[in-house]
Every structure is written in C-alpha cells, then in structure tokens.
Write an enzyme that holds these catalytic residues in place. Structure first.
Site, PDB file in Angstrom:
ATOM      1  N   GLY A 145       0.839  -1.190   0.000  1.00  0.00           N
ATOM      2  CA  GLY A 145       0.000   0.000   0.000  1.00  0.00           C
ATOM      3  C   GLY A 145       0.874   1.240   0.000  1.00  0.00           C
ATOM      4  O   GLY A 145       2.013   1.203   0.471  1.00  0.00           O
ATOM      5  N   GLN A 164       3.004   9.998   1.032  1.00  0.00           N
ATOM      6  CA  GLN A 164       4.312   9.337   1.188  1.00  0.00           C
ATOM      7  C   GLN A 164       5.279   9.687   0.060  1.00  0.00           C
ATOM      8  O   GLN A 164       6.472   9.433   0.174  1.00  0.00           O
ATOM      9  CB  GLN A 164       4.137   7.815   1.274  1.00  0.00           C
ATOM     10  CG  GLN A 164       3.461   7.364   2.571  1.00  0.00           C
ATOM     11  CD  GLN A 164       3.305   5.853   2.623  1.00  0.00           C
ATOM     12  OE1 GLN A 164       2.354   5.308   2.100  1.00  0.00           O
ATOM     13  NE2 GLN A 164       4.261   5.181   3.240  1.00  0.00           N
ATOM     14  N   CYS A 173       5.914  -0.047   7.472  1.00  0.00           N
ATOM     15  CA  CYS A 173       5.538   1.112   6.661  1.00  0.00           C
ATOM     16  C   CYS A 173       6.733   1.515   5.806  1.00  0.00           C
ATOM     17  O   CYS A 173       7.860   1.571   6.308  1.00  0.00           O
ATOM     18  CB  CYS A 173       5.142   2.270   7.575  1.00  0.00           C
ATOM     19  SG  CYS A 173       4.683   3.761   6.684  1.00  0.00           S
ATOM     20  N   LEU A 174       6.490   1.801   4.530  1.00  0.00           N
ATOM     21  CA  LEU A 174       7.596   2.180   3.644  1.00  0.00           C
ATOM     22  C   LEU A 174       8.241   3.496   4.093  1.00  0.00           C
ATOM     23  O   LEU A 174       9.378   3.775   3.736  1.00  0.00           O
ATOM     24  CB  LEU A 174       7.099   2.297   2.195  1.00  0.00           C
ATOM     25  CG  LEU A 174       6.623   0.977   1.556  1.00  0.00           C
ATOM     26  CD1 LEU A 174       6.004   1.242   0.188  1.00  0.00           C
ATOM     27  CD2 LEU A 174       7.766  -0.023   1.438  1.00  0.00           C
ATOM     28  N   HIS A 207      -4.554   1.589   7.481  1.00  0.00           N
ATOM     29  CA  HIS A 207      -3.200   2.156   7.593  1.00  0.00           C
ATOM     30  C   HIS A 207      -3.006   3.292   6.576  1.00  0.00           C
ATOM     31  O   HIS A 207      -2.492   4.360   6.899  1.00  0.00           O
ATOM     32  CB  HIS A 207      -2.184   1.015   7.371  1.00  0.00           C
ATOM     33  CG  HIS A 207      -0.749   1.418   7.337  1.00  0.00           C
ATOM     34  ND1 HIS A 207       0.196   0.877   8.204  1.00  0.00           N
ATOM     35  CD2 HIS A 207      -0.063   2.282   6.539  1.00  0.00           C
ATOM     36  CE1 HIS A 207       1.377   1.408   7.937  1.00  0.00           C
ATOM     37  NE2 HIS A 207       1.254   2.259   6.928  1.00  0.00           N
ATOM     38  N   GLU A 208      -3.460   3.051   5.324  1.00  0.00           N
ATOM     39  CA  GLU A 208      -3.257   4.063   4.269  1.00  0.00           C
ATOM     40  C   GLU A 208      -4.146   5.287   4.465  1.00  0.00           C
ATOM     41  O   GLU A 208      -3.708   6.417   4.229  1.00  0.00           O
ATOM     42  CB  GLU A 208      -3.505   3.442   2.886  1.00  0.00           C
ATOM     43  CG  GLU A 208      -2.577   2.281   2.508  1.00  0.00           C
ATOM     44  CD  GLU A 208      -1.100   2.583   2.707  1.00  0.00           C
ATOM     45  OE1 GLU A 208      -0.688   3.747   2.560  1.00  0.00           O
ATOM     46  OE2 GLU A 208      -0.357   1.649   3.036  1.00  0.00           O
ATOM     47  N   HIS A 226      -2.626   7.577   6.798  1.00  0.00           N
ATOM     48  CA  HIS A 226      -1.597   8.427   6.173  1.00  0.00           C
ATOM     49  C   HIS A 226      -2.220   9.718   5.640  1.00  0.00           C
ATOM     50  O   HIS A 226      -1.626  10.789   5.742  1.00  0.00           O
ATOM     51  CB  HIS A 226      -0.937   7.707   4.992  1.00  0.00           C
ATOM     52  CG  HIS A 226       0.257   6.880   5.370  1.00  0.00           C
ATOM     53  ND1 HIS A 226       1.376   7.403   5.972  1.00  0.00           N
ATOM     54  CD2 HIS A 226       0.521   5.551   5.203  1.00  0.00           C
ATOM     55  CE1 HIS A 226       2.261   6.445   6.176  1.00  0.00           C
ATOM     56  NE2 HIS A 226       1.772   5.302   5.724  1.00  0.00           N
TER      57      HIS A 226
HETATM   58 ZN    ZN Z   1       2.621   3.404   5.805  1.00  0.00          ZN
END
Ligand code: ZN
Length: 183
Positions: A46, A51, A94-95, A136-137, A140
């Site tokens: 995701g 991000q 998380c990236l 989660h997204e 963000h």
């Molecule tokens: Zn994340």
C-alpha cells in the site's frame, strides 16, 4: 510512469492532513500510475500520496500474494463508513518507517466509500490484510502513522533510530563524494 522517492519519518509532510481531490483529470491518472509503480518497486502492499510528498487524498493497494496476478486498487477520497467490532492484530510495517515493525489492532472488516479515477462512486468491503492496509493508508491521508498507536516511549525510540539512520546516510553520501572526487 515515474518511480518516485518515498519520504521517511520525520519528514513533516507525513504529518499533514491531505486535501480531497477535486479534479479527476490526467494529473490524477499520472499520480496513481506513479504511486502503483513506486509501491510495486519498493515492494509494498500500500502507498498513500503523502508518502511521495503529494498532499492529496489518494492511495493505492495490492494485498494479494505476490505469486497471484496483480490486483491494483486506486482509492480517491476514501472514507470508512463502517468498522467491524471484531479486531485483528497484525505486525505492521511502513515504507516511510523502514525496518520497523509493531503490532497494531484494527477492525477486521471495514466498509469504505471512495471515488475512482474518473470520479465514479464506489463502495467496497475490505477484510483481513486488505482491511488492515486500507486503514493504515487512510491514516496516512490524515497525517497519522502506525507508530502513533504505540506508547510514547516506544515511538520515541523508533523516531530517534530513524533520525540516526538518516544522519548516517548523509555522512556516507558525503564520504562517497569525497572518494569519487579524489584523484
Ligand atoms: Zn505506511
């Protein structure tokens, strides 16, 4: 399609609340293509627009196993309209917070209404990993990270570790430049 740089904490853009998309145009289509390409290359399941430093309410996901054929989803202006009371605990990463994992409890199933790339209305039920990922997204898009669910002490340790990693990376880059520049 362009591979974009994924921001890491403590970049202040990751704490911003993103604005709704108003224009369903070519720019939005390019943004979603870039998000998908960047997510698959990472690899991740995701990625939210914030991000990559674009503060709009757009996210992409693909939670199917890597062996299965791609199942990319693009959600514009997503909103969770229903949360199951049953919870699911998953060790999230998380990236934007590399090499960090922690258990987070979220609803096992959620109903999400969102717009597609041409502005059409969609409603979908997400469960298990897809549910964890979409929550989660969407967090963000509201400037919230999974480490915000952890205690202050644990979160502080993670942020400090990331700051240290960033400093070391910059130092390495400077050293590489010096070596390259010397005869
Ligand atoms: Zn994340």
């Amino acid at each position: 399609m362009t591979l974009r740089t994924i921001l890491t904490i403590p970049d202040p853009r990751l704490k911003k609340v993103c604005a709704p998309v108003i224009a369903f145009d070519e720019t939005l289509r390019i943004l979603s293509d870039d998000l998908l390409e960047t997510m698959y290359a990472a690899p991740g399941i995701g990625l939210a627009a914030s991000q990559i430093g674009v503060l709009l309410r757009v996210l992409v996901m693909d939670c199917d196993k890597q062996s299965e054929s791609p199942n990319p989803k693009v959600l514009v202006n997503p909103e969770i309209t229903w949360y199951s009371s049953e919870k699911r605990v998953y060790e999230e990463g998380c990236l934007s917070i590399p090499e960090t994992f922690a258990e987070v409890s979220r609803s096992e199933t959620v109903k999400v209404s969102y717009k597609g790339l041409t502005g059409e209305d969609n409603e979908e039920i997400f469960t298990d990993l897809w549910s964890t990922c979409v929550q989660h997204e969407i967090d963000h898009l509201d400037g919230k990270l999974f480490i915000d669910y952890l205690g202050a002490v644990k979160r502080g340790l993670i942020v400090n570790k990331m700051k240290k990693l960033k400093r070391e990376k910059i130092k390495d880059q400077k050293q590489n430049k010096k070596t390259k520049g010397s005869p």
